[in-house]
Design a protein around this motif. Structure first.
Motif, mmCIF file in Angstrom:
data_model
loop_
_atom_site.group_PDB
_atom_site.id
_atom_site.type_symbol
_atom_site.label_atom_id
_atom_site.label_comp_id
_atom_site.label_asym_id
_atom_site.label_seq_id
_atom_site.Cartn_x
_atom_site.Cartn_y
_atom_site.Cartn_z
ATOM 1 N N HIS A 11 -56.516 19.135 -13.575
ATOM 2 C CA HIS A 11 -55.099 19.478 -13.589
ATOM 3 C C HIS A 11 -54.780 20.969 -13.449
ATOM 4 C CE1 HIS A 11 -54.089 15.385 -14.642
ATOM 5 N NE2 HIS A 11 -54.866 15.427 -15.714
ATOM 6 N N GLU A 21 -45.609 20.270 -12.923
ATOM 7 C CA GLU A 21 -45.560 18.808 -12.793
ATOM 8 C C GLU A 21 -46.769 18.133 -13.440
ATOM 9 O OE1 GLU A 21 -47.321 20.268 -8.819
ATOM 10 O OE2 GLU A 21 -45.783 20.895 -10.271
ATOM 11 N N ARG A 22 -47.820 18.888 -13.749
ATOM 12 C CA ARG A 22 -48.994 18.313 -14.400
ATOM 13 C C ARG A 22 -49.114 18.750 -15.863
ATOM 14 N NH1 ARG A 22 -53.943 18.743 -9.982
ATOM 15 N NH2 ARG A 22 -52.861 17.773 -8.231
ATOM 16 N N ASP A 58 -49.439 15.882 -18.539
ATOM 17 C CA ASP A 58 -50.726 15.187 -18.418
ATOM 18 C C ASP A 58 -51.847 16.046 -18.996
ATOM 19 O OD1 ASP A 58 -49.583 12.991 -17.191
ATOM 20 O OD2 ASP A 58 -49.991 13.706 -15.159
#
Length: 274
Positions: A197, A229-230, A233
């Motif tokens: 990521h 956007e990551r 996560d």
């Protein structure tokens, strides 16, 4: 000597409304914050404020940096300005207590390195920083700590003092090795998440003494640059990196402005940096 010098917080990408937003901020020593240079939209600007010259000369800074109360107040104000900027635009945070003799000298630094600043701002756009620390928890750390001398222990009963001491040290070394082996497993899991990521990683010195703010022994202190956007996560997966590993804890902090990935500014005769 002038009454004030120019304190620099960050280089930022100019955006619509940024000047008005910055004017509402209060910086170090309660001073108003303003922008330098950058008349075209999107180009780099330097975010600064005036501070008392007497507090930011080299000798004064050496004294102040031994005063944790003064240092904390400056660090909080510095951080608050950068975080407010990061909500509106991409920033390259400057090191704490970066000062220039006046605004003109600060503008000269910005102009001299404009291309490099523009490249770095482009690289960091839409990214955030996450801090990842790995700790060996206190019970495991105590078990791993060597004893100053052998104490009463059934395992050493009947042995001479010398042999009992050696056996105790061997057992403690085995426990210590096991603890740090488990911590290495957690570190490898975090690194695997980073490879999936993150765009970059920075290693920092582990925190000890007064810098240590959490219980246990800090064995890893890293920062990761992650696309927005990551970000969730990354946080979610790293927070599970110690699952099933006894005596090890992973702490994730952020998201932050990219402190660890801003281009370092070379010291000059016009700047006093700490």
């Amino acid at each position: 000597m002038t009454d004030s010098v120019t304190y620099a917080y960050a280089v930022a990408r100019n955006t619509d409304g940024l000047e008005e937003s910055v004017a509402a901020l209060t910086g170090v020593a309660g001073a108003p914050v303003h922008l330098l240079a950058g008349t075209r939209g999107g180009e780099p600007v330097l975010v600064v404020s005036p501070v008392p010259a007497g507090d930011f000369q080299e000798e004064a800074l050496k004294r102040h940096f031994e005063d944790l109360g003064w240092l904390e107040a400056v660090a909080r104000a510095h951080h608050a300005v950068i975080e407010a900027l990061a909500e509106r635009t991409t920033v390259l945070p400057m090191r704490l207590a970066t000062v220039y003799l006046d605004d003109d000298r600060a503008r000269g630094v910005l102009a001299a390195d404009r291309d490099a600043f523009e490249d770095r701002l482009s690289h960091l756009a839409a990214h955030v920083e996450w801090g990842v620390k790995i700790y060996v928890d206190p019970p495991a750390a105590r078990a791993a700590a060597p004893a100053a001398a052998p104490g009463p222990d059934p395992a050493t009963a009947g042995l001479s003092p010398g042999r009992a001491y050696l056996r105790t040290r061997k057992a403690q070394k085995s426990v210590r090795d096991d603890v740090y082996r488990v911590a290495q497993q957690a570190a490898e899991r975090v690194e695997a998440v980073g490879r999936r990521h993150a765009a970059d990683r920075a290693r920092h010195r582990v925190q000890q003494g007064e810098l240590a703010t959490s219980p246990g022994e800090n064995v890893v202190n890293d920062a990761y640059l992650v696309p927005r956007e990551r970000a969730e996560d990354f946080r979610s997966e790293v927070s599970r990196a110690a699952d099933g590993l006894e005596g090890v804890r992973v702490e994730v902090t952020g998201p932050w402005a990219p402190y660890s990935f801003a281009m370092p500014t070379a010291p000059s005769d016009d700047a006093a940096e700490a």
